[in-house]
Design a protein around this motif. Sequence first.
Motif, short mmCIF file in Angstrom:
data_model
loop_
_atom_site.label_atom_id
_atom_site.label_comp_id
_atom_site.label_asym_id
_atom_site.label_seq_id
_atom_site.Cartn_x
_atom_site.Cartn_y
_atom_site.Cartn_z
N THR A 105 0.69 -1.43 0.03
CA THR A 105 -0.12 0.25 -0.17
C THR A 105 0.62 1.09 -0.24
O THR A 105 0.75 2.13 -0.52
CB THR A 105 -0.98 -0.04 1.06
OG1 THR A 105 -1.75 -1.04 1.10
CG2 THR A 105 -1.65 1.66 1.45
N THR A 106 1.71 1.41 0.80
CA THR A 106 2.41 2.28 0.82
C THR A 106 3.95 2.65 -0.62
O THR A 106 3.69 3.89 -0.98
CB THR A 106 3.86 2.43 1.88
OG1 THR A 106 3.18 2.12 3.31
CG2 THR A 106 4.34 3.42 2.01
N LYS A 108 -4.47 -15.68 1.80
CA LYS A 108 -5.29 -14.40 2.57
C LYS A 108 -4.97 -12.97 1.11
O LYS A 108 -5.57 -11.82 0.90
CB LYS A 108 -4.11 -13.39 3.14
CG LYS A 108 -4.25 -14.52 4.63
CD LYS A 108 -5.05 -14.38 5.18
CE LYS A 108 -5.61 -15.38 6.52
NZ LYS A 108 -6.10 -14.42 7.70
N ALA A 109 -5.21 -13.94 -0.15
CA ALA A 109 -4.80 -13.16 -1.43
C ALA A 109 -6.20 -11.91 -1.32
O ALA A 109 -6.04 -10.57 -1.76
CB ALA A 109 -5.00 -14.23 -2.89
N SER A 110 -7.50 -12.23 -1.28
CA SER A 110 -8.98 -11.30 -1.48
C SER A 110 -8.07 -10.12 -0.69
O SER A 110 -8.47 -9.27 -0.59
CB SER A 110 -10.02 -12.26 -0.98
OG SER A 110 -10.30 -13.56 -2.37
N GLU A 111 -8.02 -10.18 1.13
CA GLU A 111 -8.12 -9.79 2.28
C GLU A 111 -6.91 -8.34 1.82
O GLU A 111 -7.27 -7.69 1.46
CB GLU A 111 -7.60 -10.45 3.59
CG GLU A 111 -7.81 -9.31 4.50
CD GLU A 111 -7.43 -10.32 5.74
OE1 GLU A 111 -6.49 -10.05 6.71
OE2 GLU A 111 -7.76 -11.73 5.25
N VAL A 112 -6.00 -9.54 1.28
CA VAL A 112 -4.53 -8.25 0.49
C VAL A 112 -5.43 -7.16 -0.14
O VAL A 112 -4.66 -5.95 -0.79
CB VAL A 112 -3.64 -9.13 0.65
CG1 VAL A 112 -1.97 -7.83 -0.13
CG2 VAL A 112 -3.11 -10.12 2.09
N ALA A 113 -5.51 -8.16 -1.59
CA ALA A 113 -6.01 -7.19 -2.88
C ALA A 113 -7.16 -6.08 -2.40
O ALA A 113 -6.62 -4.75 -2.59
CB ALA A 113 -6.44 -7.85 -4.13
N ASN A 114 -8.05 -6.54 -1.75
CA ASN A 114 -8.87 -5.15 -1.12
C ASN A 114 -8.14 -4.08 -0.14
O ASN A 114 -8.86 -3.42 0.09
CB ASN A 114 -10.80 -6.39 -0.42
CG ASN A 114 -11.20 -6.88 -1.21
OD1 ASN A 114 -10.79 -6.71 -2.53
ND2 ASN A 114 -11.19 -8.18 -0.45
N ALA A 115 -7.31 -4.57 0.00
CA ALA A 115 -6.49 -3.31 1.01
C ALA A 115 -5.31 -2.46 0.43
O ALA A 115 -5.23 -1.92 0.53
CB ALA A 115 -6.05 -3.84 2.36
N ILE A 116 -5.14 -2.87 -0.93
CA ILE A 116 -3.88 -2.23 -1.19
C ILE A 116 -4.98 -1.61 -2.54
O ILE A 116 -5.93 -1.76 -3.24
CB ILE A 116 -2.97 -3.76 -2.61
CG1 ILE A 116 -2.65 -4.11 -1.10
CG2 ILE A 116 -2.43 -2.14 -3.17
CD1 ILE A 116 -1.44 -5.55 -1.59
N PRO A 117 -4.34 -0.37 -3.02
CA PRO A 117 -5.21 0.71 -3.95
C PRO A 117 -5.41 -0.02 -5.49
O PRO A 117 -3.96 -0.77 -5.84
CB PRO A 117 -4.37 1.59 -4.00
CG PRO A 117 -3.37 2.22 -2.29
CD PRO A 117 -3.20 0.49 -1.92
N HIS A 118 -5.94 -0.06 -6.42
CA HIS A 118 -6.45 -0.89 -7.24
C HIS A 118 -6.03 -2.12 -7.49
O HIS A 118 -5.11 -2.76 -8.34
CB HIS A 118 -5.10 0.45 -8.13
CG HIS A 118 -4.92 1.44 -8.93
ND1 HIS A 118 -6.28 2.33 -8.37
CD2 HIS A 118 -3.80 2.25 -8.04
CE1 HIS A 118 -4.90 3.83 -8.38
NE2 HIS A 118 -4.26 3.50 -7.99
N GLY A 119 -5.71 -2.92 -6.47
CA GLY A 119 -6.02 -4.34 -5.81
C GLY A 119 -7.14 -5.18 -6.43
O GLY A 119 -8.12 -5.49 -6.37
N ILE A 120 -6.13 -6.06 -6.92
CA ILE A 120 -7.02 -7.36 -7.62
C ILE A 120 -6.41 -8.42 -8.10
O ILE A 120 -5.56 -8.92 -8.29
CB ILE A 120 -7.71 -7.08 -9.07
CG1 ILE A 120 -8.80 -7.49 -9.76
CG2 ILE A 120 -5.85 -7.15 -9.74
CD1 ILE A 120 -9.31 -7.70 -11.40
N THR A 121 -7.11 -9.70 -6.82
CA THR A 121 -5.98 -11.37 -6.62
C THR A 121 -6.51 -11.76 -8.60
O THR A 121 -6.75 -11.32 -9.34
CB THR A 121 -7.23 -11.76 -5.90
OG1 THR A 121 -8.87 -12.41 -6.94
CG2 THR A 121 -7.29 -11.23 -4.40
N LEU A 122 -5.55 -12.49 -8.86
CA LEU A 122 -4.73 -13.15 -10.10
C LEU A 122 -6.19 -13.53 -10.28
O LEU A 122 -6.22 -13.71 -11.91
CB LEU A 122 -3.56 -13.82 -9.60
CG LEU A 122 -3.05 -15.02 -10.83
CD1 LEU A 122 -2.75 -13.82 -12.29
CD2 LEU A 122 -2.04 -15.74 -10.87
#
Length: 664
Positions: free
Chosen positions: A223-224, A243-257
């Motif tokens: 995120t930083t 935890k891919a979904s959880e991390v992707a939701n927390a990151i700007p512009h995130g999406i899981t593979l």
Amino acid sequence: MATGSAGPTSPMTASPLWTPSDDRRAGANLRRFEAFLAGRAGAAAPKGFRAVQAYALAQPEHFWDAVWDFCKVKASAKGKRVIAHPGRMPHAGFFPEALLNYAENILVKADDTPALVFRSENGTRLELSWRELNAQVSVLQQALVKLGVKKGDRVAAVVPNHPVAIVGLLACASLGAIWSSCSPDFGERGILDRFGQIEPKVMLCCDGYFYGGKTFMLADKITTVVRAMPSVAKVIVFDYAGKASEVANAIPHGITLAALTRGVLAKPVTFAQLPFEHPLYILYSSGTTGIPKCIVHGHGGILLKHLVEHVLNSDVKAGDRVFYFSTCGWMMWNWLVSGLAAGATLLLFDGSPFHPSERVLFDYAEEEGMTHFGTSAKYIDSLRKSGFRPKDHMKLATLRSVMSTGSPLSEDGFTFIYDGVKDDVQLASISGGTDICGCFVGGNPDEPVYAGEIQGPMLGVAADVFNDEGKPVTGEKGELVCTLPFPSMPVMFWNDPSGEKYHNAYFARFKGLWCHGDFAEITPHNGMIIHGRSDATLNPGGVRIGTAEIYAQVERVPEVLEALAIGQDWQGDVRVVLFVRLRPGISLTPELVATLKKAIREGASPRHVPAKIIAIADIPRTKSGKITELAVREVVHGRPVKNKEALANPEALDLYADLAELKD
């Protein structure tokens, strides 16, 4: 098959530790290459490694043209010219009319035999067939196109040594996009110092990773990073820690593979046909003396250089199982990927090489039928000092070669491989660098292995040693140089439009010759010893001393785990200061100091004996495990270290500041 002679010998003798058997030499890929050359050159074709090397240097255009054809490089165009400007460095211009794609030459099969085997320290094992690898590359290629990734765009990856990383590299390369990666243990500043310079459009990262029995999540770090890089339009998160979904939701512009590729069907991979020097990936200098240099490597140069190193020097054959312990922030990962071009199966590992015990990598070797085991000199030394001897616990029947790089391997490290790992195995100590994403010197299938010596040059590389007057020398220490161009010289440095940084990095010392910055020596066996980095060379009384010469003696002393030497400016001269990290419970007594000085005096010379020996709790290292003499030297002299983020353990530098022992 008859085995080669082997077994431990005293490092002080001239007897080889190992000699390849006649059967092994006869079965080497080099024999097939010689026959191939004979079909072109007739009776004048070279026979034997040194003869082939002499041919390569005398007729470089014929040699590299033969490598292309022998290794069956796939290309939509080859062109008539092999080297546009023979002898020119830099920018000799290899195959200036060629059109090809690195990824097309890596995906050499599409059957159900294994292409990749992966193990994590957490116990996960994955296997991808060539068919599955092709399919995953196709799916990600299509997904990247939907994200708007096109030729020349950068894709940056913060990834472990996992199959997804290789899929990512190949998908980018197939499009002509430019890949760049680092390992997930890099700090925020370290990532930004690298990727911030190249302005990636897309990032690929894992959700977390494992090391030493612990799990580390990446959401906050990524995120930083993304917030500081406005060029990033999408961050693709793949599932490694669950935890891919959880991390992707927390990151700007995130999406899981998984979400990005849902519904995308595999089809034959398409390969953009690109000029020989079209950028393939961007690697980085260590950055311990400033912001890292962005080193750009091209599709064709990397392919040809790695084919020579895998197929001819390392004797990798189709179906071999090749392993190199590396992260995706070290060039040896890029080198390993090219083993697929030889038809080999790659064995990947992510995690600590000593978790849950020092057996982990050799258990992997035994259970998976490893043929080539690659690692660092530091790992071999640590394994030796751990007391674990793989030879006592496993047969390692398929293992033919152990490769070591990253820093000079000591004579004790050489003898340990034969005494503690396997009698009949080639120990190929190799040396090169991120700068060329390959090797100047290394192993070969024809010649003996001597303790402390690299066997010889990589084919087609005119490696030599020059003294300060720019004259070639044998049997004395000097600068490692290369006197002829080779394909994997950098295409350029990123953000260096005039080429000044590139020129100053390699060509400022000797006009028209590559000066690599290693302190080296050619031996009577025509092998080579690397004595350390030139910029870390000690110079007491005006005499140049390689730090590796001191380490080789000190690290034989059982009480010492590792050491670091610098030159301290003192009273108008330079004095040698040696820092030692000792085994737990050991103190640096006057008796131990005397023992260390005696070992150095008798094993090296009186000039090598340090003026000061100081016990220290930790020694700073780069992310790839190399000790950082330059950073310590800066701290000792009260100067700022410009890029601590390049270090795996930057806090260790604080131990060297304002030491009372260095004030008298």
